[in-house]
Scaffold this motif. Structure first.
Motif, PDB file in Angstrom:
ATOM      1  N   HIS A 106      -9.811  10.783   9.573  1.00 29.07           N
ATOM      2  CA  HIS A 106     -10.731  11.760  10.067  1.00 29.07           C
ATOM      3  C   HIS A 106     -11.740  11.427  10.310  1.00 29.07           C
ATOM      4  CE1 HIS A 106      -8.807  12.931   5.876  1.00 29.07           C
ATOM      5  NE2 HIS A 106      -9.300  11.724   5.483  1.00 29.07           N
ATOM      6  N   ASP A 107     -12.185  12.615  11.638  1.00 31.46           N
ATOM      7  CA  ASP A 107     -12.815  12.197  12.512  1.00 31.46           C
ATOM      8  C   ASP A 107     -14.224  12.460  11.921  1.00 31.46           C
ATOM      9  OD1 ASP A 107     -13.636  12.281  15.379  1.00 31.46           O
ATOM     10  OD2 ASP A 107     -12.804  13.783  16.575  1.00 31.46           O
ATOM     11  N   LEU A 108     -14.798  11.566  12.585  1.00 31.73           N
ATOM     12  CA  LEU A 108     -16.503  11.140  12.245  1.00 31.73           C
ATOM     13  C   LEU A 108     -17.654  11.513  12.928  1.00 31.73           C
ATOM     14  CD1 LEU A 108     -16.385   9.099   9.357  1.00 31.73           C
ATOM     15  CD2 LEU A 108     -15.788  11.697   8.597  1.00 31.73           C
ATOM     16  N   GLY A 109     -16.632  12.215  14.863  1.00 29.62           N
ATOM     17  CA  GLY A 109     -17.714  11.404  16.107  1.00 29.62           C
ATOM     18  C   GLY A 109     -17.104  10.517  16.468  1.00 29.62           C
ATOM     19  N   GLU A 110     -18.890   9.813  16.160  1.00 32.61           N
ATOM     20  CA  GLU A 110     -18.564   7.847  17.324  1.00 32.61           C
ATOM     21  C   GLU A 110     -17.836   6.953  15.812  1.00 32.61           C
ATOM     22  OE1 GLU A 110     -19.089   7.734  20.294  1.00 32.61           O
ATOM     23  OE2 GLU A 110     -19.200   9.938  20.242  1.00 32.61           O
ATOM     24  N   ARG A 111     -17.502   7.743  15.065  1.00 36.62           N
ATOM     25  CA  ARG A 111     -17.105   6.563  13.695  1.00 36.62           C
ATOM     26  C   ARG A 111     -15.888   7.901  13.207  1.00 36.62           C
ATOM     27  NH1 ARG A 111     -20.474   5.721   9.474  1.00 36.62           N
ATOM     28  NH2 ARG A 111     -20.662   3.266   9.018  1.00 36.62           N
ATOM     29  N   THR A 112     -14.648   7.037  12.757  1.00 34.45           N
ATOM     30  CA  THR A 112     -13.633   7.429  12.160  1.00 34.45           C
ATOM     31  C   THR A 112     -13.276   6.868  10.120  1.00 34.45           C
ATOM     32  OG1 THR A 112     -12.273   6.966  13.936  1.00 34.45           O
ATOM     33  CG2 THR A 112     -11.295   7.398  12.444  1.00 34.45           C
ATOM     34  N   GLN A 113     -12.920   7.529   9.854  1.00 36.62           N
ATOM     35  CA  GLN A 113     -12.747   6.914   8.379  1.00 36.62           C
ATOM     36  C   GLN A 113     -11.047   6.961   8.444  1.00 36.62           C
ATOM     37  OE1 GLN A 113     -14.735   8.398   4.673  1.00 36.62           O
ATOM     38  NE2 GLN A 113     -13.076   9.139   3.979  1.00 36.62           N
ATOM     39  N   LEU A 114     -10.910   6.133   7.669  1.00 34.97           N
ATOM     40  CA  LEU A 114      -9.429   5.205   7.995  1.00 34.97           C
ATOM     41  C   LEU A 114      -8.295   5.831   6.500  1.00 34.97           C
ATOM     42  CD1 LEU A 114      -6.983   5.048   9.540  1.00 34.97           C
ATOM     43  CD2 LEU A 114      -7.529   2.416   8.707  1.00 34.97           C
ATOM     44  N   GLU A 115      -7.801   6.238   5.760  1.00 37.22           N
ATOM     45  CA  GLU A 115      -7.085   6.259   4.452  1.00 37.22           C
ATOM     46  C   GLU A 115      -5.746   6.320   4.643  1.00 37.22           C
ATOM     47  OE1 GLU A 115      -8.415  10.226   2.583  1.00 37.22           O
ATOM     48  OE2 GLU A 115     -10.835   9.605   2.280  1.00 37.22           O
ATOM     49  N   LEU A 116      -5.752   4.738   3.807  1.00 34.93           N
ATOM     50  CA  LEU A 116      -4.309   4.212   3.414  1.00 34.93           C
ATOM     51  C   LEU A 116      -3.799   5.161   2.292  1.00 34.93           C
ATOM     52  CD1 LEU A 116      -2.399   0.858   5.376  1.00 34.93           C
ATOM     53  CD2 LEU A 116      -2.156   1.295   3.129  1.00 34.93           C
ATOM     54  N   CYS A 117      -2.568   4.950   1.660  1.00 32.87           N
ATOM     55  CA  CYS A 117      -2.215   5.166   0.119  1.00 32.87           C
ATOM     56  C   CYS A 117      -0.530   4.642   0.626  1.00 32.87           C
ATOM     57  CB  CYS A 117      -2.063   6.231  -0.446  1.00 32.87           C
ATOM     58  SG  CYS A 117      -1.452   6.103  -1.679  1.00 32.87           S
ATOM     59  N   MET A 118      -0.370   3.299   0.018  1.00 34.27           N
ATOM     60  CA  MET A 118       0.808   3.362  -0.088  1.00 34.27           C
ATOM     61  C   MET A 118       1.302   3.260  -1.709  1.00 34.27           C
ATOM     62  SD  MET A 118       0.044  -0.849   1.363  1.00 34.27           S
ATOM     63  CE  MET A 118       1.893  -1.276   0.367  1.00 34.27           C
ATOM     64  N   THR A 119       2.302   4.471  -1.696  1.00 35.94           N
ATOM     65  CA  THR A 119       3.640   4.293  -2.868  1.00 35.94           C
ATOM     66  C   THR A 119       4.443   3.814  -2.850  1.00 35.94           C
ATOM     67  OG1 THR A 119       2.536   7.175  -2.583  1.00 35.94           O
ATOM     68  CG2 THR A 119       4.099   6.139  -3.854  1.00 35.94           C
ATOM     69  N   LEU A 120       4.661   2.991  -4.506  1.00 35.92           N
ATOM     70  CA  LEU A 120       5.616   2.610  -4.475  1.00 35.92           C
ATOM     71  C   LEU A 120       6.361   2.811  -5.932  1.00 35.92           C
ATOM     72  CD1 LEU A 120       5.812  -0.668  -4.061  1.00 35.92           C
ATOM     73  CD2 LEU A 120       3.289   0.234  -4.252  1.00 35.92           C
ATOM     74  N   ALA A 121       7.248   2.961  -6.473  1.00 38.56           N
ATOM     75  CA  ALA A 121       8.498   3.779  -6.858  1.00 38.56           C
ATOM     76  C   ALA A 121       7.858   3.602  -8.526  1.00 38.56           C
ATOM     77  CB  ALA A 121       9.811   3.351  -6.495  1.00 38.56           C
ATOM     78  N   THR A 122       7.424   2.683  -9.054  1.00 34.87           N
ATOM     79  CA  THR A 122       6.675   2.352 -10.233  1.00 34.87           C
ATOM     80  C   THR A 122       5.859   2.019  -9.776  1.00 34.87           C
ATOM     81  OG1 THR A 122       7.618   0.182 -10.847  1.00 34.87           O
ATOM     82  CG2 THR A 122       9.051   2.155 -11.306  1.00 34.87           C
ATOM     83  N   PRO A 123       4.930   2.062 -11.593  1.00 31.12           N
ATOM     84  CA  PRO A 123       3.042   1.113 -11.606  1.00 31.12           C
ATOM     85  C   PRO A 123       3.468   0.022 -11.789  1.00 31.12           C
ATOM     86  CG  PRO A 123       3.750   3.104 -13.569  1.00 31.12           C
ATOM     87  CD  PRO A 123       5.175   3.255 -12.338  1.00 31.12           C
ATOM     88  N   GLU A 124       4.714  -0.230 -12.260  1.00 32.94           N
ATOM     89  CA  GLU A 124       4.793  -1.976 -12.529  1.00 32.94           C
ATOM     90  C   GLU A 124       5.483  -2.696 -10.938  1.00 32.94           C
ATOM     91  OE1 GLU A 124       5.547  -0.842 -16.112  1.00 32.94           O
ATOM     92  OE2 GLU A 124       6.973  -0.296 -14.144  1.00 32.94           O
ATOM     93  N   GLN A 125       5.131  -1.514  -9.968  1.00 34.99           N
ATOM     94  CA  GLN A 125       5.977  -2.066  -8.519  1.00 34.99           C
ATOM     95  C   GLN A 125       4.783  -2.473  -8.436  1.00 34.99           C
ATOM     96  OE1 GLN A 125       9.183  -0.239  -6.651  1.00 34.99           O
ATOM     97  NE2 GLN A 125      10.594  -0.702  -8.959  1.00 34.99           N
ATOM     98  N   ALA A 126       3.760  -1.423  -8.043  1.00 38.80           N
ATOM     99  CA  ALA A 126       2.391  -0.732  -7.151  1.00 38.80           C
ATOM    100  C   ALA A 126       1.180  -2.203  -7.976  1.00 38.80           C
ATOM    101  CB  ALA A 126       2.143   0.309  -7.684  1.00 38.80           C
ATOM    102  N   GLN A 127       1.692  -2.833  -9.907  1.00 39.03           N
ATOM    103  CA  GLN A 127       0.871  -3.435  -9.538  1.00 39.03           C
ATOM    104  C   GLN A 127       1.430  -5.369  -9.151  1.00 39.03           C
ATOM    105  OE1 GLN A 127      -1.635  -3.334 -11.246  1.00 39.03           O
ATOM    106  NE2 GLN A 127      -2.367  -5.237 -11.065  1.00 39.03           N
TER     107      GLN A 127
END
Length: 322
Positions: A106-127
């Protein structure tokens, strides 16, 4: 790999003091990637990379213990300076991906917001993956990116560490600004901390002692900014018992004065991200800068230990849910 269940997601947000073009280049230029990708202590070797839809990145991560970790990435979305979507696997094109990654710039001018999402197959794998990331210090990857970008933009060498806590921002702020609280978690493991005086206000200062029973260290802190509940900035130096400036007892070439910037960001009503930025303050010799850079791994270990104690304290200080 897709999932509509948010419990399958591992999300991370960072804001960097660099334009989006520089952040994108840091992600996509292999010479730059090699300087920050992976937890502290890791290095990487890229075998091939095609940054395009259906292109791949094949690389090996080398751990500080000498173990190699093969990695395979296949890109699905490549929108320059905006978005990357890719599947991350663990060895080859014919193996099932471990998770899908979506990165938004996300372009904030002289700054940048980075949003990262890792999606696993199951909640158990995510945990399970959350636990693996924490044990491996995986989130230090994004701290290393911050340090790399700071060096690129300003030429300054800094240390950065982030941690998210399950507590409202007001309570986390108290942990940083009430001496009876932060004296419990801030000192290194096995040390206790006592303030002889402290005035947490712009222009205020403090004088403290830390001891482990065998020896005692003294220090002075001077507050530059106190902006509740988001920003705390101060300098810190070692002294003797008479408040005369001295050197780190175990590192004579350590910079004389350090500057600490603490930023608190709400990640939800009951979660707060703490970002600590640490760097030499004032004049520092090349030898002192080199000592500072060489000790980033030790700084990560020290701050991680303190944050672990803060996490425990926050659990004790918050009311139990009904």
């Amino acid at each position: 790999m897709t999932s509509a269940d948010s419990s399958c997601d591992i999300r991370l947000t960072r804001v960097y003091d660099a334009p989006v073009a520089l952040v994108w280049d840091a992600w996509t230029d292999l010479a730059q990637v090699a300087q920050w990708w992976g937890p502290r202590g890791f290095t990487i070797t890229t075998h091939s990379k095609e940054l395009r839809v259906d292109g791949t990145w094949v690389y090996t991560m080398h751990g500080p213990d000498g173990k190699d970790w093969p990695n395979f990435t296949r890109y699905h979305v490549v929108e320059p300076q905006k978005r990357l979507v890719y599947d991350h696997g663990a060895s080859a094109a014919d193996s099932a991906p471990l998770f899908r990654v979506t990165v938004d710039f996300h372009d904030l001018g002289e700054r940048t917001q980075l949003e990262l999402c890792m999606t696993l197959a199951t909640p158990e794998q995510a945990q399970q993956t959350r636990g693996f990331i924490k044990a491996a210090g995986g989130n230090s990857t994004w701290d290393r990116l911050g340090e790399h970008l700071e060096k690129t933009v300003s030429g300054a060498d800094v240390f950065v560490i982030n941690r998210s806590f399950d507590a409202p921002i007001a309570i986390v702020w108290e942990m940083w600004t009430q001496p009876e609280h932060f004296a419990q978690w801030l000192p290194p493991t096995e040390f206790s901390m006592e303030f002889h005086r402290i005035n947490i206000a712009p222009g205020g200062d403090g004088f403290y002692a830390m001891t482990n029973g065998a020896f005692t260290m003294y220090g002075r802190v001077e507050y530059l900014a106190v902006e509740a509940p988001h920003r705390l900035e101060y300098t810190q130096c070692f002294t003797d018992e008479h408040e005369q400036m001295s050197r780190h007892p175990g590192a004579p070439v350590w910079p004389e004065t350090m500057r600490t910037l603490v930023q608190l960001t709400e990640e939800g009503p009951t979660q707060t991200r703490v970002t600590v930025r640490w760097n030499p303050h004032g004049h520092a010799t090349p030898e002192e800068i080199a000592a500072f850079i060489a000790e980033r791994g030790g700084m990560t270990q020290g701050w991680t230990g303190s944050f672990d104690k803060l996490e425990e304290l926050l659990v004790r200080c918050q009311p139990m849910p009904d």
